[in-house]
Design a protein around this motif. Sequence first.
Motif, mmCIF file in Angstrom:
data_model
loop_
_atom_site.group_PDB
_atom_site.id
_atom_site.type_symbol
_atom_site.label_atom_id
_atom_site.label_comp_id
_atom_site.label_asym_id
_atom_site.label_seq_id
_atom_site.Cartn_x
_atom_site.Cartn_y
_atom_site.Cartn_z
ATOM 1 N N ILE A 58 -2.973 -2.798 8.701
ATOM 2 C CA ILE A 58 -2.365 -3.802 7.827
ATOM 3 C C ILE A 58 -1.374 -3.092 6.913
ATOM 4 N N SER A 59 -0.147 -3.553 6.871
ATOM 5 C CA SER A 59 0.873 -2.882 6.080
ATOM 6 C C SER A 59 0.559 -2.988 4.590
ATOM 7 N N LEU A 60 1.095 -2.046 3.835
ATOM 8 C CA LEU A 60 0.880 -2.032 2.398
ATOM 9 C C LEU A 60 1.448 -3.285 1.741
ATOM 10 N N MET A 61 2.627 -3.710 2.157
ATOM 11 C CA MET A 61 3.231 -4.900 1.556
ATOM 12 C C MET A 61 2.416 -6.147 1.849
ATOM 13 N N ARG A 62 1.898 -6.257 3.074
ATOM 14 C CA ARG A 62 1.073 -7.417 3.392
ATOM 15 C C ARG A 62 -0.210 -7.402 2.578
ATOM 16 N N MET A 63 -0.803 -6.220 2.420
ATOM 17 C CA MET A 63 -2.027 -6.119 1.635
ATOM 18 C C MET A 63 -1.776 -6.535 0.185
ATOM 19 N N LYS A 64 -0.654 -6.099 -0.368
ATOM 20 C CA LYS A 64 -0.320 -6.496 -1.736
ATOM 21 C C LYS A 64 -0.117 -8.003 -1.841
ATOM 22 N N ASP A 65 0.486 -8.608 -0.820
ATOM 23 C CA ASP A 65 0.663 -10.060 -0.813
ATOM 24 C C ASP A 65 -0.688 -10.770 -0.809
ATOM 25 N N TRP A 66 -1.610 -10.293 0.010
ATOM 26 C CA TRP A 66 -2.944 -10.890 0.062
ATOM 27 C C TRP A 66 -3.619 -10.808 -1.304
#
Length: 241
Positions: A144-152
């Motif tokens: 899971i990309s860092l940006m996607r994780m931050k969005d979650w």
Amino acid sequence: MASIISESDWLATPLGDYVLSCEQKLFDSAVVNIFGFNAVQLGLPNIDLLRNSRIPYRISAGVQSGALCCDFDRLPLASHSIDLMLLPHVLEFAQNPHQTLRDAVRALVPEGHLIISGFNPVSLWGLRYLFGKHEDLPWNGKFISLMRMKDWLALLDLEVVAGRMACYAPPLRNQKWLAKFDWMNRAGDRWWPMMGGTYFLVAKKRVAGMRLIRPQWGSRSIAQVLVPRPTQKEFHKTTHE
């Protein structure tokens, strides 16, 4: 982390030990300054990532082993009961990572902390994941990309308060070659700070309009926040009686 080799077997390999060594330092540094009453580590129950925590009640949870055995997307924990929750490489191996994260956040107290580590797809490790076989750990997970994780995290009202990258060396299985690339770990934060093989995030749960009232620390224990959740079989049996 279900695989052809077990989680503990992979951690005993040179590459697994390399990841554990890098991340243990990050967990040790992060948990020492987080206070509260109850702390839970989801996953890697044989590794004590809470060893530096000063929170009095600490448990590890696993799907098949640990002080608490449970499904991570249906945690038997009371809502707003946990001050610190660790998710070391849990989400990329979860069948439903969104629900697993959502349930972990549900259990956190307001202003409680969530610490996540994950494999970074935008790295040499990500290239190995993209072009290699997905049979063994850790390549059988879903990075899971860092940006996607931050969005979650943002969608669940968690604020990222700290973050680091680690494991800059390429994912080599040989200890000798890993040692030769150790210079990349020393230079990584300066020269390619977003290219670490793993990322590490500390997030805090924010609840708008809620006044934080701390519990009476002497009156609670981890046992009091464990709540039974019926299995699907038990639920159907109860509804038909």
